[in-house]
Write a protein that holds these residues in place. Structure first.
Motif, mmCIF file in Angstrom:
data_model
loop_
_atom_site.group_PDB
_atom_site.id
_atom_site.type_symbol
_atom_site.label_atom_id
_atom_site.label_comp_id
_atom_site.label_asym_id
_atom_site.label_seq_id
_atom_site.Cartn_x
_atom_site.Cartn_y
_atom_site.Cartn_z
ATOM 1 N N LEU A 51 0.784 -1.231 0.000
ATOM 2 C CA LEU A 51 0.000 0.000 0.000
ATOM 3 C C LEU A 51 0.821 1.288 0.000
ATOM 4 N N VAL A 52 2.021 1.254 0.542
ATOM 5 C CA VAL A 52 2.743 2.498 0.772
ATOM 6 C C VAL A 52 4.003 2.649 -0.076
ATOM 7 N N VAL A 53 4.731 1.578 -0.310
ATOM 8 C CA VAL A 53 6.019 1.682 -0.997
ATOM 9 C C VAL A 53 5.795 1.974 -2.480
ATOM 10 N N PRO A 54 6.157 3.182 -2.921
ATOM 11 C CA PRO A 54 5.897 3.564 -4.314
ATOM 12 C C PRO A 54 7.039 3.138 -5.241
ATOM 13 N N MET A 55 7.252 1.859 -5.340
ATOM 14 C CA MET A 55 8.365 1.361 -6.124
ATOM 15 C C MET A 55 7.895 0.193 -6.971
ATOM 16 N N THR A 56 8.399 0.113 -8.186
ATOM 17 C CA THR A 56 8.118 -1.040 -9.033
ATOM 18 C C THR A 56 9.418 -1.505 -9.655
ATOM 19 N N PHE A 57 9.441 -2.774 -10.014
ATOM 20 C CA PHE A 57 10.607 -3.363 -10.643
ATOM 21 C C PHE A 57 10.212 -3.833 -12.033
ATOM 22 N N GLY A 58 10.993 -3.465 -13.022
ATOM 23 C CA GLY A 58 10.732 -3.906 -14.385
ATOM 24 C C GLY A 58 11.027 -5.389 -14.540
ATOM 25 N N THR A 59 10.255 -6.031 -15.374
ATOM 26 C CA THR A 59 10.432 -7.470 -15.598
ATOM 27 C C THR A 59 10.948 -7.767 -17.000
ATOM 28 N N GLY A 60 11.185 -6.718 -17.781
ATOM 29 C CA GLY A 60 11.578 -6.930 -19.166
ATOM 30 C C GLY A 60 10.373 -7.038 -20.087
ATOM 31 N N THR A 61 9.191 -6.932 -19.510
ATOM 32 C CA THR A 61 7.953 -6.963 -20.290
ATOM 33 C C THR A 61 7.208 -5.660 -20.021
ATOM 34 N N GLN A 158 -5.317 -9.353 15.071
ATOM 35 C CA GLN A 158 -5.741 -7.973 15.287
ATOM 36 C C GLN A 158 -4.702 -6.984 14.770
ATOM 37 N N ARG A 159 -3.425 -7.273 14.994
ATOM 38 C CA ARG A 159 -2.366 -6.367 14.529
ATOM 39 C C ARG A 159 -2.340 -6.268 13.007
ATOM 40 N N VAL A 160 -2.417 -7.406 12.337
ATOM 41 C CA VAL A 160 -2.387 -7.403 10.876
ATOM 42 C C VAL A 160 -3.627 -6.705 10.328
ATOM 43 N N THR A 161 -4.773 -6.987 10.918
ATOM 44 C CA THR A 161 -6.017 -6.349 10.476
ATOM 45 C C THR A 161 -5.962 -4.848 10.709
ATOM 46 N N PHE A 162 -5.488 -4.420 11.870
ATOM 47 C CA PHE A 162 -5.379 -2.993 12.153
ATOM 48 C C PHE A 162 -4.413 -2.317 11.191
ATOM 49 N N THR A 163 -3.290 -2.960 10.906
ATOM 50 C CA THR A 163 -2.330 -2.395 9.953
ATOM 51 C C THR A 163 -2.995 -2.147 8.608
ATOM 52 N N PHE A 164 -3.731 -3.144 8.130
ATOM 53 C CA PHE A 164 -4.409 -2.984 6.842
ATOM 54 C C PHE A 164 -5.460 -1.884 6.893
ATOM 55 N N LEU A 165 -6.324 -1.920 7.902
ATOM 56 C CA LEU A 165 -7.395 -0.928 7.985
ATOM 57 C C LEU A 165 -6.849 0.486 8.162
ATOM 58 N N ALA A 166 -5.815 0.645 8.977
ATOM 59 C CA ALA A 166 -5.256 1.983 9.202
ATOM 60 C C ALA A 166 -4.615 2.523 7.929
ATOM 61 N N LEU A 167 -3.809 1.717 7.261
ATOM 62 C CA LEU A 167 -3.146 2.201 6.046
ATOM 63 C C LEU A 167 -4.126 2.396 4.897
ATOM 64 N N ALA A 168 -4.935 1.380 4.627
ATOM 65 C CA ALA A 168 -5.875 1.486 3.508
ATOM 66 C C ALA A 168 -6.907 2.582 3.779
ATOM 67 N N GLY A 169 -7.416 2.649 5.000
ATOM 68 C CA GLY A 169 -8.383 3.686 5.339
ATOM 69 C C GLY A 169 -7.767 5.074 5.289
ATOM 70 N N GLY A 170 -6.539 5.189 5.789
ATOM 71 C CA GLY A 170 -5.847 6.477 5.743
ATOM 72 C C GLY A 170 -5.593 6.939 4.321
ATOM 73 N N LEU A 171 -5.178 6.014 3.462
ATOM 74 C CA LEU A 171 -4.958 6.362 2.055
ATOM 75 C C LEU A 171 -6.263 6.729 1.366
ATOM 76 N N ALA A 172 -7.313 5.977 1.626
ATOM 77 C CA ALA A 172 -8.615 6.283 1.015
ATOM 78 C C ALA A 172 -9.121 7.639 1.496
ATOM 79 N N PHE A 173 -8.987 7.909 2.778
ATOM 80 C CA PHE A 173 -9.411 9.195 3.336
ATOM 81 C C PHE A 173 -8.588 10.332 2.737
ATOM 82 N N GLY A 174 -7.276 10.116 2.638
ATOM 83 C CA GLY A 174 -6.400 11.143 2.083
ATOM 84 C C GLY A 174 -6.694 11.461 0.626
ATOM 85 N N ARG A 175 -7.137 10.485 -0.128
ATOM 86 C CA ARG A 175 -7.437 10.719 -1.548
ATOM 87 C C ARG A 175 -8.668 11.579 -1.767
ATOM 88 N N VAL A 176 -9.602 11.583 -0.830
ATOM 89 C CA VAL A 176 -10.816 12.375 -1.014
ATOM 90 C C VAL A 176 -10.730 13.732 -0.321
#
Length: 186
Positions: A51-61, A158-176
């Motif tokens: 969700l956060v790391v803005p990096m991509t790796f080329g695959t040659g395709t 709970q930790r994994v779920t909170f991590t997802f909800l906090a990041l995804a929710g924060g990003l969704a909120f920030g976009r609007v």
């Protein structure tokens, strides 16, 4: 003492020759050591990488992959090594294990039979592209098994779920939110 000297020499060298490559190598090294000790920490890291790391790796395709795609097999291998070390090589009991494994085997057999019986006059995609398409299913199954087997307590779920909800929710909120959408998109 040798570790202290090595850290000081590395800090002096990297301070004079700073680059994104060295920083990423340092982060990957620290992350790898952390995941060797506690593979369960890879699950929140997987969410952050997706969700956060803005990096991509080329695959040659024409397709690029993100760090989360690479992190799934890394965590899976570390989990497998931990099971071998602990002499407990098995999946958590579940009714979905066998159908998921059969699905992966059927997909691989389908790819093999399809290539063996394919008319050579008809153009096809490169073999690596076809394997990568099957790899999408394999990595998805791997992520499923990682979650099912590494999470052994309610608190980690709970930790994994909170991590997802906090990041995804924060990003969704920030976009609007006016003024934040440009920063979030970056």
């Amino acid at each position: 003492w040798p570790i202290l000297v090595a850290v000081l020499v590395a800090a002096a060298y990297l301070g004079l020759h700073a680059s994104r490559r060295w920083l990423m190598l340092l982060v990957v090294g620290i992350g790898g050591i952390t995941l060797l000790a506690r593979p369960v920490l890879g699950l929140p890291a997987l969410i952050v990488a997706a969700l956060v790391v803005p990096m991509t790796f080329g695959t040659g395709t024409a397709v690029s992959i993100n760090p989360a795609t690479l992190l799934v097999p890394v965590i899976a291998v570390l989990w497998l090594l931990q099971m071998i070390r602990d002499d407990e090589v098995h999946l958590a009991p579940s009714r979905v294990n066998q159908p998921l494994l059969l699905f992966l085997i059927a997909g691989l057999l389908s790819w093999l039979v399809g290539n063996a019986l394919w008319d050579p006059a008809v153009p096809t995609m490169d073999v690596s592209v076809q394997l990568a398409q099957w790899g999408i299913f394999a990595f998805s199954a791997g992520a499923f098994w990682l979650m099912a087997n590494l999470i052994k307590s309610k608190i980690w779920l709970q930790r994994v779920t909170f991590t997802f909800l906090a990041l995804a929710g924060g990003l969704a909120f920030g976009r609007v939110m006016p003024g934040l959408s440009a920063a979030v998109n970056r």
